[in-house]
Design a protein around this motif. Sequence first.
Motif, PDB file in Angstrom:
ATOM      1  N   UNK A  75       3.267   4.853 -50.413  1.00 19.75           N
ATOM      2  CA  UNK A  75       3.474   3.808 -49.409  1.00 19.75           C
ATOM      3  C   UNK A  75       4.944   3.663 -49.046  1.00 19.75           C
ATOM      4  N   UNK A  76       5.833   3.819 -50.031  1.00 14.52           N
ATOM      5  CA  UNK A  76       7.267   3.733 -49.742  1.00 14.52           C
ATOM      6  C   UNK A  76       7.723   4.946 -48.925  1.00 14.52           C
ATOM      7  N   UNK A  77       7.188   6.112 -49.241  1.00 12.04           N
ATOM      8  CA  UNK A  77       7.525   7.309 -48.467  1.00 12.04           C
ATOM      9  C   UNK A  77       7.071   7.139 -47.022  1.00 12.04           C
ATOM     10  N   UNK A  78       5.884   6.584 -46.845  1.00 14.11           N
ATOM     11  CA  UNK A  78       5.390   6.349 -45.474  1.00 14.11           C
ATOM     12  C   UNK A  78       6.339   5.418 -44.722  1.00 14.11           C
ATOM     13  N   UNK A  79       6.804   4.376 -45.389  1.00 14.63           N
ATOM     14  CA  UNK A  79       7.763   3.460 -44.768  1.00 14.63           C
ATOM     15  C   UNK A  79       9.033   4.207 -44.363  1.00 14.63           C
ATOM     16  N   UNK A  80       9.542   5.027 -45.274  1.00 18.48           N
ATOM     17  CA  UNK A  80      10.779   5.773 -45.017  1.00 18.48           C
ATOM     18  C   UNK A  80      10.652   6.651 -43.778  1.00 18.48           C
ATOM     19  N   UNK A  81       9.634   7.482 -43.736  1.00 17.07           N
ATOM     20  CA  UNK A  81       9.550   8.466 -42.661  1.00 17.07           C
ATOM     21  C   UNK A  81       9.058   7.866 -41.351  1.00 17.07           C
ATOM     22  N   UNK A  82       8.182   6.874 -41.429  1.00 14.59           N
ATOM     23  CA  UNK A  82       7.665   6.272 -40.193  1.00 14.59           C
ATOM     24  C   UNK A  82       8.730   5.411 -39.520  1.00 14.59           C
TER      25      UNK A  82
END
Length: 477
Positions: free
Chosen positions: A79-86
């Motif tokens: 979920x944190x990776x999704x936040x970072x890239x999105x």
Amino acid sequence: MSLQFEKVDVLIIGTGLAAVTVALHLPPTLSVLLVSKHERTSTNSDLAQGGIASSYLEPSSVDHERDTLVASKHAAEPDRVHTLVEEGRTAIQELERFGIPFDRDETGYAVGREGAHGQNRIFHVGGDETGRHMMATLRRKLPDHVTVMEHVLIDTLTKTDDRVSGATGFNGETRLHVQAGAVVLATGGIGGLVDWTSNCRSVTGDGLVLAAAVGARLSNLSRIQFHPTLLAVDSPHLVTEALRGAGAKLVDASGRHVMEQHPLGSLAPRDEVARELTDHTGPVYLDTSRVERIGERFPKLMATCVAHGIDVRRIPVRPGLHFHMGGVGVDAYGRTTVAGLYAVGEVADTGVHGQNRLASNSLLECWVFGKRVAAAMVVEEKPFTVNETTGFEVSDDLFGRYRQQIGEWLTISPHVGKIASFLENTQQLARTKHVTRQLSEQTLSLQAARLLAHAMIRTEDTYEQDCFTRTADGVST
């Protein structure tokens, strides 16, 4: 000893991209103070060569998300990776609005590729001097309600009613007290604890010590990344991974491709390349014969090679300490487990890097999570109460010996015996109330090293327990 007192709404400890991003996005109604241990440009952000990764030009952030998770050995938090890239998809446009002139060629943005990226998505400014150009531009944009103080060492955070209420330290040699309604740790990583590193010498894990002392949670401290390509000369200089993205290849003395067995070749994930180069017998070089317009695209590298008498077509390299994936535990908005205390940038464990950071995600992390910290900021003034400050009573000679010991175990392949010996040697250090700036700085470094040493011996997670050999994590026995 003379005393200086400051009162602000927000104290930000650090002057790199994470710190500046927070400051740029806080409302003008707040008084903000940024402090730098040395010059404001003495940050790892200013040294960043590779650029900033973003899927801005791609149909979606899905591929960037996958590459980040794979490089992390699937240890990053999805979920944190999704936040970072999105949220990072808009970072390029946002930075351009602040005046950042990203490099372009005849086709548009001159995007590059680095290790473990499936495609070109690295944006640069001034070739291999992205960090210096970005930081100079953004610092010029800091508004009037933001003050920057240089040569300020923060050695203690203060708490009142279980909330951080400010900090103490030194402004030059003058004792400094800062009352603040909120404090942001943006102190960077740990590389300056050793000599062979791509980091600024002043980046020595201060934020970890400050956070731990007030009860904030630390996590994954043993996750440390080693960059495969530092220039193999007497003093360390980073050789950007973008050079390999432009076609350079890692070869041995006979010209054989060192990474030929890996499906990604010389663009394999950093931890895997660093391990291979560490285990390799004999020198390793970057063969740049296939890199076009190398002088134009990599001016800093060219100047460094010329200064050291190195043929830029065949650059000797070796691994060095580069990035700390663990740090102060935070939520998705940079809030620590202590009220009033935030952490952002390399000092924070945002969960986006896992066991191994994907190249050029660090500047993106600073921007994305710096904005989030600013959005979540709650300022609450508390009475400023100061406890007595003490420091380790160490001579310059003794500190030098301890620093040498740290360099022996804070490596890609440390031995648990050397770590244990360092902990034993520093366990009973005498303390003094007569604290100078130098003693305070040395104390922070030794305390940070002890935190890392304990974490390495504990082998914090199951991945390390399975491997029990260090690449970016774990220790050998």
